[in-house]
Design an enzyme around this catalytic site. Structure first.
Site, PDB file in Angstrom:
ATOM      1  N   ASP A 457       0.830  -1.212   0.000  1.00  0.00           N
ATOM      2  CA  ASP A 457       0.000   0.000   0.000  1.00  0.00           C
ATOM      3  C   ASP A 457       0.866   1.265   0.000  1.00  0.00           C
ATOM      4  O   ASP A 457       2.067   1.223   0.303  1.00  0.00           O
ATOM      5  CB  ASP A 457      -0.930  -0.028   1.231  1.00  0.00           C
ATOM      6  CG  ASP A 457      -2.262   0.663   0.971  1.00  0.00           C
ATOM      7  OD1 ASP A 457      -2.340   1.489   0.032  1.00  0.00           O
ATOM      8  OD2 ASP A 457      -3.225   0.389   1.707  1.00  0.00           O
ATOM      9  N   ASP A 525     -11.029   2.197  -3.151  1.00  0.00           N
ATOM     10  CA  ASP A 525     -11.668   1.892  -1.867  1.00  0.00           C
ATOM     11  C   ASP A 525     -13.184   2.011  -1.971  1.00  0.00           C
ATOM     12  O   ASP A 525     -13.905   1.662  -1.036  1.00  0.00           O
ATOM     13  CB  ASP A 525     -11.154   2.841  -0.778  1.00  0.00           C
ATOM     14  CG  ASP A 525      -9.783   2.404  -0.267  1.00  0.00           C
ATOM     15  OD1 ASP A 525      -9.401   1.243  -0.505  1.00  0.00           O
ATOM     16  OD2 ASP A 525      -9.095   3.226   0.359  1.00  0.00           O
TER      17      ASP A 525
HETATM   18  C1  GLA Z   1      -5.966   1.857   1.980  1.00  0.00           C
HETATM   19  C2  GLA Z   1      -6.384   0.671   1.136  1.00  0.00           C
HETATM   20  C3  GLA Z   1      -7.387  -0.165   1.875  1.00  0.00           C
HETATM   21  C4  GLA Z   1      -6.793  -0.624   3.188  1.00  0.00           C
HETATM   22  C5  GLA Z   1      -6.350   0.571   3.996  1.00  0.00           C
HETATM   23  C6  GLA Z   1      -5.615   0.155   5.248  1.00  0.00           C
HETATM   24  O1  GLA Z   1      -6.978   2.769   2.095  1.00  0.00           O
HETATM   25  O2  GLA Z   1      -6.888   1.104  -0.084  1.00  0.00           O
HETATM   26  O3  GLA Z   1      -7.782  -1.270   1.101  1.00  0.00           O
HETATM   27  O4  GLA Z   1      -5.716  -1.492   2.948  1.00  0.00           O
HETATM   28  O5  GLA Z   1      -5.496   1.424   3.252  1.00  0.00           O
HETATM   29  O6  GLA Z   1      -5.187   1.233   5.986  1.00  0.00           O
END
Ligand code: GLA
Length: 718
Positions: A457, A525
């Protein structure tokens, strides 16, 4: 490739690009549908161009492959230098063209498997600079990979102030630009701009390809010419695309790194090579996505990943930071029961990470929560599942051991506190010590629980790029991205089979550069299908479904509060790397049974869904419905996803046409969830369509949103 005294012709399977040489000036005289080899292509352009220093007329209107100040032209420049004498004027003259090896671009990834490469050479005699441009074509896609390199052969240093990877000049004006823009949870919404005379410009200086504007861009040519053009960039940092329609009715497109901060020192004897760009012509809009998809699957994503990807169950949407070992194992039990193949522990397993304010950088097992990751991973595996884990290796929380011990690792301007975004700072990967530290953390994580999958990430963008005096002359974003690529390359070399999914607060780094290392990306997301349909459709315009991670999330979307049917969330998850992201531990027996069936359907059609040819009979961007069809190469099998996006009350029209199928074949059509099948002629499916009105759920309870209503059809030739 055909190279004659006067003409150069490069062919892809169904397009041709023709250049014409007028002494020291090279002009693009044709880019379009494939044409045969001819002795001359005089008819393509009736200009009698010549370049003379005292006469700039030709350079003003010629369709060039580069442009700079100093040749009499004042349009958008693809390259700009500050010469050693302080001046900005250059004059590159055409010196020749030949077949060449496809270059390896130092520090940057690029496409593989080209059939042949054309090299164009230009030279500026006054400043002893050579410009080389490379055009590579492929056996199985019409995409052309283009990059540019500049070599300073003089005894003096120069400074590069802008350097596009690719310039395409083309006739006419009145182009329509399709760009893919947005924000967090709203990535790559299609946006359409009609140009007359003037410049369309997009790009970002955030240090990553960004949520705001994707480097993929498509243009519809004016009706007199017909066809579409598309561009992309094999790069994950700052980028900029410009489309200039001139008063002379020509259009220039430049694609490359952003030049807002570009001040790249080009020392005597050095070469600077741009990231690779991609350009594509297609007669129809459908050709653009199809050919781009083939390019990405066949020439960008590492071949070892061109296989089935596991069905993931990820804890994030259901649990956030609140989980413990018991919860993970409960998820694992349910995941195994419904036929999933991978269990992913997301954010929250390390340090004291109970919210987003702390612990990034401290990648130590929070044993209180996990009960020990090593044994947890083993227990998950003992249920027949693979084990996956989340990490955000480029970041650090101010509230962390790492920050306390090594504050100098943070990317910052030494005169100021670093700017926080999501309560976190970026590590300065361009420092060798930091790079080594991050690699050690990744290795330690592998040692700790031997994951089969990592979600990498990157939850904020760069705001504190700082050019320390010692590194003057090197653009930070480029150095950062090179350091990131070197890290990914090394890590992949050490763990070649490891599946990495990249993510950047959803889809904030969805680009061809990342795809050279990580075959799939968490698309967004946003998991509400009413919103997500636009995100996925926008993404699919330039990227194949095998790259697009798509999970079924909870019934009520946490972001929009909208309640949608499982069937709608399922239909959308089918056009990507399928997974599940909601609370399996709270599901009823019926829900679990539904999910089991959904997973089985995906697995049965997985190969087709991931790698089949994608067609769009209707698009969500047009407002009423989206009909996305994935067809096998031999056209004997297909899955069609039909999304009704607007319920027009008291209206009889509920027919949906398909596309991408064979006219002369008969297909057996089934609807997911119904036992009936129909044998229908391909021609009818393509021209009349299916009246599906009776098969959508008639739900007027108000519980579920009717802003999306989906059907999944499967077709097999009989
Ligand atoms: C980001 C990702 C999510 C999750 C969060 C965790 O927003 O897109 O899928 O992994 O971080 O903090």
């Amino acid at each position: 490739m055909q190279i004659t005294e006067q003409f150069i012709k490069l062919d892809t399977p169904s397009t041709s690009l023709v250049f014409r040489r007028y002494s020291e000036l090279l002009e693009i005289v044709y880019y379009g549908a494939k044409i045969g080899d001819a002795a001359d292509y005089d008819i393509l352009s009736s200009h009698k161009r010549k370049y003379a220093h005292s006469c700039a007329d030709d350079v003003i209107t010629a369709n060039m492959t580069f442009s700079c100040y100093g040749m009499g032209c004042d349009r958008v420049f693809s390259l700009s230098l500050k010469n050693h004498d302080g001046g900005y004027a250059n004059k590159f003259l055409f010196r020749g063209a030949r077949a060449a090896e496809k270059p390896i671009i130092p520090g940057l990834p690029s496409s593989y498997g080209a059939r042949e490469t054309l090299m164009l050479v230009y030279y500026d005699e006054d400043y002893d600079l050579e410009l080389r441009q490379y055009y590579s074509v492929f056996e199985d896609t019409d995409a052309i990979a283009v990059s540019s390199a500049i070599e300073n052969r003089s005894a003096h240093d120069a400074v590069l102030r802008s350097f596009a990877s690719c310039q395409l000049d083309t006739d006419g004006c009145g182009y329509t630009v399709f760009s893919y823009t947005g924000a967090w949870a709203r990535e790559r919404y299609p946006s359409v701009t009609q140009l007359s005379v003037g410049t369309f410009e997009q790009g970002t200086s955030r240090g990553s390809s960004s949520h705001a504007v994707n480097p993929f861009l498509m243009l519809r040519r004016p009706a007199r010419m017909g066809g579409y053009l598309a561009f992309n960039l094999v790069y994950s940092g700052d980028h900029r695309e410009r489309v200039e329609c001139t008063p002379m009715h020509t259009t220039r497109i430049t694609v490359g790194m952003d030049d807002a901060f570009l001040e790249h020192l080009l020392p005597s004897g050095s070469v600077f090579h741009s990231p690779e760009a991609v350009m594509l012509f297609g007669e129809h809009r459908a050709d653009i996505s199809l050919q781009m998809h083939r390019f990405v699957n066949g020439h960008i994503v590492p071949p070892c990943f061109l296989r089935e990807r596991p069905v993931a169950v990820n804890l994030w949407e259901a649990c956030g930071y609140r989980f413990d070992r018991g919860k993970v194992l409960e998820f694992a039990d349910r995941a195994a029961e419904i036929g999933a193949e991978l269990l992913v522990v997301d954010d929250g397993w390390f340090g004291r990470r109970d919210d987003e304010k702390t612990s990034l950088g401290d990648w130590t097992d929070n044993v209180e929560k996990t009960g020990g990751l090593k044994s947890l991973a083993e227990e998950v595996r003992s249920r027949g599942l693979k084990f996956g884990i989340w990490i955000e290796p480029e970041m650090v929380s101010p509230e962390s051991e790492l920050m306390r011990r090594f504050p100098q690792y943070v990317l910052r301007n030494p005169r100021r506190e670093p700017i926080l975004l999501r309560d976190q700072c970026v590590l300065d990967l361009t420092q060798r010590e930091v790079w080594d530290y991050v690699l050690r953390c990744l290795r330690d994580l592998m040692e700790l629980c031997s994951p089969d999958y990592i979600k990498w990430d990157y939850n904020r963008f760069i705001t504190d790029a700082y050019h320390a005096p010692t590194s003057a002359g090197e653009e930070f974003s480029l150095r950062y991205i090179k350091a990131l690529y070197a890290l990914l390359a090394r890590f992949r070399e050490e763990y070649p089979g490891l599946l990495i999914e990249s993510c950047a607060a959803g889809g904030g780094r969805y680009d061809l550069g990342m795809l050279c290392f990580t075959p799939q990306i968490w698309t967004s997301d946003m998991t509400d299908p009413v919103e997500r349909i636009h995100i996925q459709e926008g993404t699919l315009a330039g990227y194949p479904q095998s790259t697009l991670s798509a999970h079924i999330a909870s019934e009520v979307c946490q972001k929009t509060g909208r309640r949608t049917r499982l069937r709608d969330r399922f239909a959308l998850a089918l056009e990507g790397v399928f997974g599940i992201e909601y609370d399996l531990t709270q599901c009823s027996r019926e829900e679990l049974a539904d999910l089991k069936q959904a997973v089985a359907f995906y697995k049965e059609h997985r190969d087709l869904l991931l790698y089949g040819d994608m067609f769009f009979a209707e698009r969500a961007e047009d407002g009423e419905a989206a009909v996305h069809i994935i067809v096998s190469r031999d056209k004997t099998r297909a899955v069609a996803l039909v999304f009704r996006l607007r319920q027009i009350f008291n209206c009889e029209q509920d027919k949906y046409r398909l596309c991408g199928l064979r006219e002369d074949a008969v297909y057996r059509v089934g609807i997911y969830g119904s036992d009936r099948t129909w044998d229908v002629q391909g021609k009818l499916l393509l021209s009349h369509g299916l009246d599906l009105g009776a098969y959508f759920p008639k739900d007027r309870s108000g519980v579920f949103s009717n802003e999306i209503n989906s059907l999944v059809l499967f077709l097999r030739q009989v």
